[in-house]
Scaffold this motif. Structure first.
Motif, PDB file in Angstrom:
ATOM      1  N   PRO A   1      -6.870 -50.847 -58.093  1.00 42.19           N
ATOM      2  CA  PRO A   1      -5.856 -50.012 -57.449  1.00 42.19           C
ATOM      3  C   PRO A   1      -6.292 -48.545 -57.439  1.00 42.19           C
ATOM      4  CG  PRO A   1      -5.181 -50.502 -59.680  1.00 42.19           C
ATOM      5  CD  PRO A   1      -6.444 -51.291 -59.428  1.00 42.19           C
ATOM      6  N   VAL A   2      -5.700 -47.785 -56.536  1.00 34.18           N
ATOM      7  CA  VAL A   2      -5.948 -46.349 -56.439  1.00 34.18           C
ATOM      8  C   VAL A   2      -4.622 -45.628 -56.631  1.00 34.18           C
ATOM      9  CG1 VAL A   2      -6.689 -44.450 -54.949  1.00 34.18           C
ATOM     10  CG2 VAL A   2      -7.918 -46.637 -54.901  1.00 34.18           C
ATOM     11  N   ILE A   3      -4.570 -44.736 -57.640  1.00 37.32           N
ATOM     12  CA  ILE A   3      -3.372 -43.939 -57.921  1.00 37.32           C
ATOM     13  C   ILE A   3      -3.805 -42.490 -57.851  1.00 37.32           C
ATOM     14  CG2 ILE A   3      -1.526 -43.472 -59.561  1.00 37.32           C
ATOM     15  CD1 ILE A   3      -2.108 -46.222 -60.806  1.00 37.32           C
ATOM     16  N   SER A   4      -3.409 -41.804 -56.793  1.00 33.50           N
ATOM     17  CA  SER A   4      -4.000 -40.497 -56.542  1.00 33.50           C
ATOM     18  C   SER A   4      -2.980 -39.536 -55.952  1.00 33.50           C
ATOM     19  CB  SER A   4      -5.184 -40.646 -55.581  1.00 33.50           C
ATOM     20  OG  SER A   4      -5.754 -39.405 -55.290  1.00 33.50           O
ATOM     21  N   GLY A   5      -3.049 -38.285 -56.412  1.00 32.35           N
ATOM     22  CA  GLY A   5      -2.276 -37.212 -55.795  1.00 32.35           C
ATOM     23  C   GLY A   5      -0.788 -37.260 -56.060  1.00 32.35           C
ATOM     24  N   ASN A   6      -0.357 -38.022 -57.051  1.00 28.35           N
ATOM     25  CA  ASN A   6       1.074 -38.143 -57.324  1.00 28.35           C
ATOM     26  C   ASN A   6       1.542 -37.043 -58.281  1.00 28.35           C
ATOM     27  OD1 ASN A   6       1.609 -40.930 -56.023  1.00 28.35           O
ATOM     28  ND2 ASN A   6      -0.172 -41.285 -57.337  1.00 28.35           N
TER      29      ASN A   6
ATOM     30  N   LEU B   1       1.675 -54.229 -46.668  1.00 28.51           N
ATOM     31  CA  LEU B   1       2.962 -53.535 -46.649  1.00 28.51           C
ATOM     32  C   LEU B   1       2.723 -52.043 -46.875  1.00 28.51           C
ATOM     33  CD1 LEU B   1       6.097 -53.387 -46.840  1.00 28.51           C
ATOM     34  CD2 LEU B   1       5.842 -53.866 -49.291  1.00 28.51           C
ATOM     35  N   GLN B   2       3.397 -51.210 -46.081  1.00 29.70           N
ATOM     36  CA  GLN B   2       3.268 -49.771 -46.240  1.00 29.70           C
ATOM     37  C   GLN B   2       4.664 -49.142 -46.303  1.00 29.70           C
ATOM     38  OE1 GLN B   2       0.198 -47.731 -43.810  1.00 29.70           O
ATOM     39  NE2 GLN B   2      -0.192 -49.753 -42.881  1.00 29.70           N
ATOM     40  N   ILE B   3       4.915 -48.354 -47.381  1.00 30.82           N
ATOM     41  CA  ILE B   3       6.135 -47.557 -47.508  1.00 30.82           C
ATOM     42  C   ILE B   3       5.683 -46.102 -47.463  1.00 30.82           C
ATOM     43  CG2 ILE B   3       8.195 -47.092 -48.886  1.00 30.82           C
ATOM     44  CD1 ILE B   3       8.032 -49.979 -47.953  1.00 30.82           C
ATOM     45  N   LEU B   4       6.041 -45.393 -46.377  1.00 30.76           N
ATOM     46  CA  LEU B   4       5.474 -44.080 -46.133  1.00 30.76           C
ATOM     47  C   LEU B   4       6.571 -43.039 -45.922  1.00 30.76           C
ATOM     48  CD1 LEU B   4       2.822 -45.188 -43.455  1.00 30.76           C
ATOM     49  CD2 LEU B   4       2.542 -45.131 -45.936  1.00 30.76           C
ATOM     50  N   ASN B   5       6.448 -41.883 -46.564  1.00 30.87           N
ATOM     51  CA  ASN B   5       7.317 -40.724 -46.315  1.00 30.87           C
ATOM     52  C   ASN B   5       8.800 -41.061 -46.448  1.00 30.87           C
ATOM     53  OD1 ASN B   5       4.791 -40.435 -44.228  1.00 30.87           O
ATOM     54  ND2 ASN B   5       5.321 -38.468 -45.166  1.00 30.87           N
ATOM     55  N   CYS B   6       9.114 -41.905 -47.382  1.00 30.71           N
ATOM     56  CA  CYS B   6      10.504 -42.306 -47.588  1.00 30.71           C
ATOM     57  C   CYS B   6      11.074 -41.670 -48.854  1.00 30.71           C
ATOM     58  CB  CYS B   6      10.613 -43.836 -47.697  1.00 30.71           C
ATOM     59  SG  CYS B   6      10.219 -44.690 -46.157  1.00 30.71           S
ATOM     60  N   ILE B   7      12.397 -41.710 -48.952  1.00 26.49           N
ATOM     61  CA  ILE B   7      13.087 -41.331 -50.175  1.00 26.49           C
ATOM     62  C   ILE B   7      13.668 -42.604 -50.776  1.00 26.49           C
ATOM     63  CG2 ILE B   7      14.957 -39.993 -51.202  1.00 26.49           C
ATOM     64  CD1 ILE B   7      14.656 -38.014 -48.877  1.00 26.49           C
ATOM     65  N   ILE B   8      13.239 -42.931 -51.970  1.00 24.91           N
ATOM     66  CA  ILE B   8      13.714 -44.130 -52.667  1.00 24.91           C
ATOM     67  C   ILE B   8      14.572 -43.631 -53.827  1.00 24.91           C
ATOM     68  CG2 ILE B   8      13.058 -46.317 -53.713  1.00 24.91           C
ATOM     69  CD1 ILE B   8      11.915 -45.834 -50.879  1.00 24.91           C
TER      70      ILE B   8
ATOM     71  N   ILE C   1      -1.308 -46.073 -54.365  1.00 27.95           N
ATOM     72  CA  ILE C   1      -0.108 -45.273 -54.627  1.00 27.95           C
ATOM     73  C   ILE C   1      -0.560 -43.826 -54.589  1.00 27.95           C
ATOM     74  CG2 ILE C   1       1.747 -44.807 -56.274  1.00 27.95           C
ATOM     75  CD1 ILE C   1       1.296 -47.633 -57.395  1.00 27.95           C
ATOM     76  N   LYS C   2      -0.255 -43.142 -53.456  1.00 20.91           N
ATOM     77  CA  LYS C   2      -0.875 -41.844 -53.228  1.00 20.91           C
ATOM     78  C   LYS C   2       0.155 -40.806 -52.772  1.00 20.91           C
ATOM     79  CE  LYS C   2      -4.956 -41.954 -51.250  1.00 20.91           C
ATOM     80  NZ  LYS C   2      -6.053 -42.199 -50.260  1.00 20.91           N
ATOM     81  N   ASN C   3       0.049 -39.624 -53.368  1.00 22.49           N
ATOM     82  CA  ASN C   3       0.795 -38.444 -52.923  1.00 22.49           C
ATOM     83  C   ASN C   3       2.306 -38.632 -52.953  1.00 22.49           C
ATOM     84  OD1 ASN C   3      -1.721 -37.190 -52.298  1.00 22.49           O
ATOM     85  ND2 ASN C   3      -1.758 -38.315 -50.363  1.00 22.49           N
ATOM     86  N   ASN C   4       2.790 -39.366 -53.930  1.00 12.55           N
ATOM     87  CA  ASN C   4       4.223 -39.553 -54.097  1.00 12.55           C
ATOM     88  C   ASN C   4       4.765 -38.611 -55.175  1.00 12.55           C
ATOM     89  OD1 ASN C   4       4.577 -42.221 -52.440  1.00 12.55           O
ATOM     90  ND2 ASN C   4       2.869 -42.635 -53.820  1.00 12.55           N
ATOM     91  N   ARG C   5       6.078 -38.410 -55.157  1.00  8.89           N
ATOM     92  CA  ARG C   5       6.752 -37.662 -56.212  1.00  8.89           C
ATOM     93  C   ARG C   5       7.679 -38.617 -56.961  1.00  8.89           C
ATOM     94  NH1 ARG C   5       9.894 -32.809 -53.804  1.00  8.89           N
ATOM     95  NH2 ARG C   5      10.409 -32.583 -56.009  1.00  8.89           N
ATOM     96  N   PHE C   6       7.526 -38.660 -58.296  1.00 10.00           N
ATOM     97  CA  PHE C   6       8.357 -39.508 -59.141  1.00 10.00           C
ATOM     98  C   PHE C   6       9.210 -38.594 -60.018  1.00 10.00           C
ATOM     99  CE2 PHE C   6       4.760 -42.057 -57.914  1.00 10.00           C
ATOM    100  CZ  PHE C   6       5.294 -43.320 -57.707  1.00 10.00           C
TER     101      PHE C   6
ATOM    102  N   SER D   1       2.896 -44.182 -50.011  1.00 11.52           N
ATOM    103  CA  SER D   1       2.295 -42.877 -49.787  1.00 11.52           C
ATOM    104  C   SER D   1       3.336 -41.866 -49.344  1.00 11.52           C
ATOM    105  CB  SER D   1       1.188 -42.986 -48.715  1.00 11.52           C
ATOM    106  OG  SER D   1       0.611 -41.735 -48.462  1.00 11.52           O
ATOM    107  N   ASN D   2       3.281 -40.676 -49.946  1.00 13.63           N
ATOM    108  CA  ASN D   2       4.119 -39.538 -49.560  1.00 13.63           C
ATOM    109  C   ASN D   2       5.617 -39.820 -49.659  1.00 13.63           C
ATOM    110  OD1 ASN D   2       2.087 -37.457 -48.645  1.00 13.63           O
ATOM    111  ND2 ASN D   2       1.508 -39.185 -47.324  1.00 13.63           N
ATOM    112  N   ASN D   3       5.999 -40.600 -50.649  1.00 14.09           N
ATOM    113  CA  ASN D   3       7.408 -40.900 -50.870  1.00 14.09           C
ATOM    114  C   ASN D   3       7.962 -40.065 -52.024  1.00 14.09           C
ATOM    115  OD1 ASN D   3       7.582 -43.392 -49.022  1.00 14.09           O
ATOM    116  ND2 ASN D   3       5.922 -43.951 -50.429  1.00 14.09           N
TER     117      ASN D   3
END
Length: 995
Positions: A229-234, A145-152, A208-213, A182-184
């Protein structure tokens, strides 16, 4: 035959139609003439028809209300993927939303066993209540499953309720591998992403990469039972002030997991929290290149490690800024149970008062290595490192004790800002060691192989970079002056030597003035110097001041560190007192006075500068026999809590608590309370009655007992010789002004967390070490001593009970409490001593009739005046009574006198010993206690006269008493006679009142 042929052709055609119905290629959703009007229509087609090739579902701009449920789709593969995406590539243009608050269908987008699904460049929202506002729910057997460049997005939640997690994946298995976010942008919710696998089959390949929380209330990312898991660039930016917030929390995660290049700012909790996470001996887990910053008031930890193994913590920059003394940038929380932890090339800063690094009992065994780090704490921090129960205030002490951090340093790295942890300073440049696991920095820049930099940022210092560190002068909280210096501390952050630059200081507040000077020295790289402005400012009136100072270097390559601001308060100096000098004074009655402004206090000294403080108050009385000079100055009185202390406690049958205003000025303690513990075993039990305080005069002593006839507390005080108890004074804001621990061991005091007078109270540093214990003899009780308040047993001793009377050793210890330390000009007063005499008629006398006694006032006195009217040196008396003498010198200014009482022997015991009839303190100031055997005070009369025989006070005693306390407020300074008549007994003693 024709009918059969027609039926065959029809069935064949239907089979062809059914086969061609599998989806493949691009389709549209919504808008004009779409392939599918709604997203659920497209999902229905996928699930009924399956796919035979890659499928891309382009969603046209618009809002799509309602829930989306997508289950398994036949025909999917690594090639035959399913993609839902916005047609125009704008994630804000397509909004999939649901407004329900259902707990049974708690989602907007539900993925259940769908493999190879890609959702990108759309907005998915949930506007339900905080209790049920999940956005994406994922069920078991959902692989790739991939969630990419979305706004949640969901409502800003509160608390830790999982039903308001934005991505909720509660029971992932090994079949749920390769889930990518990624990128969400994740905004709101209690959790951003919550994924939990299963213990027996941890879920692999999560990224989980390059997201904004943004604005999660509990967790940004929480992963449990996952594999590598890989958690990077968030980027994680919480808005909650909860100290239980976690930025990235991993629990029971194994394998070579990686947490790298993340930026976590504004957290009040633990930004990175690892609990029971184990790497592999050959491939350790990695936490590296992270920017981590926290704020607030809690005991937070930048990187918190608990029960972990095979973990490399490399090249992180951590800036903790909280006022908790136990907050730590790096913390191994277990007691030596973590193993094989490597900690290298990190910047661990605590700029708020806490510590840089901490480990529990046995913590040294956790480290496989620890070196090349920068450990730095602010000046108000007590310790740099805590290990076991040992504390280390500096790097050298830590290195010697631990044999770790041999190549580490302790410099302020001077981050660009509190949240931007990039560097320009040379202090940590080129001081790391190269690590193959971290070849680049947080920005992707290649690290030097020979001289890498400590921290997450690999940088090259600028050549021209002058900055200001802080203001140096004036010091805050000192006295103003007519010529006050202003100074700032400057630093050369660049590599080039600098000279000839100007610095300006703009001063506003009680004084407005602009100062500019040129630094004419030569400042080499990383050098610090102080620039003192040549122009002075006048602050003699005191007040609040603000300074904005800035450097002006031509060609400065970084302006971010050029400007500093500060504020300070100075006390104004009072006017000098009005004095009269010279003065003629009598040696036996010295009364030197001066007049201070209203609200000021006079202080008397024996030297024009420095010297000994002789007295605080309007009138100086001293014993001198020759001409001398005294010096007096004024200071302003100021209310202060630092003068109110618990001075005596009685732990035996009748308990009492005594307090004293140790100030030489009157203090208003309205709203203050004295509180006591409620039982002898529960430290958080509080006595239901409080002692409410009010105005207390200079040096005034007050006490409360659990004796209903003597300053009654209101109920029983449980101050036991063997049980545990405590006493404290609280100010109106619930701050502890004084605290005394009784019999409690030091470690037990940490559990004090009670609500007292409406305030949550912990003991903090108000007591150190074990509590005081009971005195060995029944005639003694615990009394405060010493010259300082150390908050431990050294402040206390065992002495004879003196309830209601100031402890002798504290009479002048805190004499300047409540007085601002800014003196006026000190002025001299010359004293010329006149001839004076001291008369002594001897002790009071008991006689039997007949008798004849000669009373002698002494020779060489110009004028004698007896109570009998005679004016000779001696008189002879043969009657009982009180006789006094007054003598005067030739100037008529100096006099003296004495009184003698001659009484008949009546009954037995007319000359009692000190244990039968006592007067204390003697001399006295404001109160005096008359103590006698109960049999004497069963029915008695007390008469007090002055030396001239005038009746000053009389008191009838009609019931048994042990002592009588007399208020001396209306008594003048001098000698007084106390006559106690009880039945056939007649006793006489004298006492002196001094001021």
């Amino acid at each position: 035959m024709k009918t059969k042929s027609t039926l065959f052709i029809l069935l064949f055609s239907l089979a062809l139609i059914n086969a061609s119905a599998q989806l493949s290629g691009n389709y549209t959703i919504g808008g004009l003439t779409p392939d599918y009007a709604t997203i659920p229509d497209a999902v229905s087609a996928l699930q009924t028809q399956g796919v035979s090739g890659p499928v891309v579902l382009n969603i046209r701009p618009g809002t799509y209300p309602g829930k989306v449920d997508i289950a398994a789709v036949s025909g999917v593969s690594a090639t035959n993927t399913i993609t839902f995406q916005s047609e125009n590539g704008d994630s804000t243009g397509v909004i999939i939303t649901d407004s329900s608050s259902s707990s049974t269908a708690n989602y907007t987008f539900h993925v259940l066993g769908t493999d190879y699904l890609i959702v990108k460049k759309v907005t998915i929202t949930r506007t339900g209540t905080n209790a049920n506002s999940c956005v994406i729910s994922i069920g078991a057997d959902s692989r790739y499953l991939q969630i990419l460049n979305c706004i949640i997005e969901s409502n800003i939640a509160s608390g830790t309720n999982l039903s308001s997690a934005q991505v909720y994946f509660p029971l992932g298995t090994a079949n749920d591998s390769s889930v990518i976010f990624s990128n969400n942008i994740f905004r709101g919710g209690s959790y951003g992403i919550y994924i939990q696998g299963q213990f027996s089959t941890p879920m692999p390949l999560t990224q989980i990469k390059n997201n904004r929380f943004i604005s999660q209330s509990s967790r940004a990312i929480q992963l449990t039972f996952l594999l590598s898991p890989v958690i990077s660039g968030n980027t994680i930016s919480p808005t909650t002030t909860s100290t239980t917030f976690r930025g990235i929390i991993l629990r029971k995660v194994n394998g070579d997991y990686k947490i790298t290049e993340n930026r976590i700012t504004g957290s009040y909790g633990n930004p990175i929290h690892l609990d029971t996470c184990n790497g592999n001996p050959g491939s350790a887990a990695l936490v590296a290149n992270n920017f981590i910053q926290t704020i607030g008031t809690g005991a937070v930890r930048g990187i918190n490690v608990n029960f972990c193994a095979y973990l490399n913590v490399y090249h992180n920059s951590v800036n903790i800024n909280t006022n908790s003394t136990t907050g730590a940038s790096f913390y191994i929380a277990d007691n030596g149970l973590s193993t094989n932890i490597n900690v290298k090339n990190n910047i661990f800063v605590n700029s708020g008062g806490g510590i840089a690094m901490r480990a529990g009992t046995g913590g040294l065994s956790c480290f496989a290595s620890c070196d090349y780090n920068d450990l730095w704490v602010a000046a108000n921090s007590i310790n740099l490192v805590l290990l076991d129960t040992s504390s280390y205030t500096n790097l050298a002490g830590w290195q010697a004790a631990s044999s770790l951090d041999a190549n580490s340093v302790s410099f302020n790295p001077l981050f660009l800002t509190a949240t931007d942890l990039h560097l320009n300073s040379t202090s940590v440049n080129n001081l790391a060691t190269f690590l193959t696991e971290v070849p680049t920095d947080i920005d992707g820049e290649t690290r030097s192989i020979t001289t890498p930099d400590i921290g997450a940022d690999e940088f090259t210092p600028l050549s021209d970079n002058i900055g200001l560190l802080k203001t140096f002068l004036p010091y805050a909280g000192v006295c103003g002056d007519s010529s006050t210096s202003v100074a700032v501390i400057i630093k050369n952050f660049g590599t080039g030597t600098q000279t000839g630059f100007s610095v300006t200081a703009d001063i506003t507040g009680s004084v407005t003035q602009n100062l500019t000077d040129t630094y004419s020295g030569s400042l080499v790289t990383n050098q610090i110097d102080t620039l003192i402005f040549t122009t002075l400012i006048n602050t003699i009136g005191g007040g609040n001041f603000s300074i904005t100072a800035y450097s002006q270097l031509a060609g400065d390559q970084s302006l971010i560190n050029d400007t500093i601001t500060g504020s300070f308060m100075l006390y104004g100096k009072p006017n000098a007192p009005a004095v009269s000098s010279p003065q003629q004074q009598c040696s036996n009655n010295l009364q030197v006075s001066a007049i201070a402004d209203v609200g000021d206090v006079l202080l008397w000294y024996d030297q024009p500068a420095g010297g000994n403080l002789l007295h605080v108050g309007d009138v100086l009385s001293a014993a001198v026999t020759t001409d001398t000079v005294f010096y007096v100055e004024s200071k302003k009185a100021s209310p202060t809590s630092g003068c109110l202390r618990i001075t005596e406690v009685q732990l035996r049958t009748t308990n009492f608590i005594e307090i004293q205003n140790l100030s030489a000025t009157t203090q208003d303690y309205a709203g203050w309370v004295v509180a006591a513990s409620g039982n002898n075993s529960n430290i958080n039990s509080v006595n239901s009655t409080y002692w409410n305080l009010g105005i207390m005069g200079p040096g005034e002593v007050q006490y409360k007992t659990d004796n209903s006839t003597d300053n009654y507390w209101g109920n029983n005080l449980l101050l036991s010789t063997t049980g545990r108890s405590w006493v404290m004074i609280l100010d109106p804001n619930g701050v502890i002004a004084d605290f005394v621990s009784i019999n409690y061991p030091a470690d037990s005091l940490l559990s004090l967390n009670a609500t007292i007078a409406g305030h949550p109270v912990t003991v903090g540093s108000e007591w150190r070490g074990n509590g005081i214990s009971s005195c060995p003899t029944t005639t003694d009780d615990n009394q405060r001593i010493g010259t300082y308040d150390n908050n431990d047993v050294s402040d206390w001793t065992c002495s004879a009970e003196s309830k209601g009377v100031a402890n002798a050793s504290l009479d002048t210890v805190f004499i300047e409490c409540g007085i601002v330390d800014c003196p006026s000009e000190r002025l001299p007063i010359v004293i010329n001593i006149l001839q004076s005499f001291t008369v002594n008629l001897g002790p009071d006398t008991f006689v039997s009739t007949p008798f004849s006694i000669t009373l002698d006032a002494g020779p060489g006195i110009p004028y004698y005046f007896w109570s009998t009217g005679e004016t000779t040196q001696t008189i002879t008396v043969d009657t009982v009574g009180t006789f006094w003498i007054s003598v005067v010198d030739t100037s008529g200014m100096c006099s003296s006198g004495d009184t003698i009482v001659i009484s008949l022997n009546v009954g037995i015991g007319n000359d009692p010993g000190d244990k039968d009839f006592m007067i204390y303190p003697n001399p006295a100031t404001d109160k005096v206690t008359i103590a006698a055997d109960e049999s004497l005070l069963q029915s008695a009369t007390i008469r007090i006269t002055d030396l001239e025989g005038r009746l000053i006070h009389t008191k009838e005693i009609i019931r048994n008493r042990k002592n009588i306390v007399l208020d001396l407020t209306d008594f003048n300074k001098g000698i007084y006679i106390v006559r106690l008549t009880s039945g056939k007994h007649d006793y006489i003693k004298r006492f002196t009142v001094i001021r």
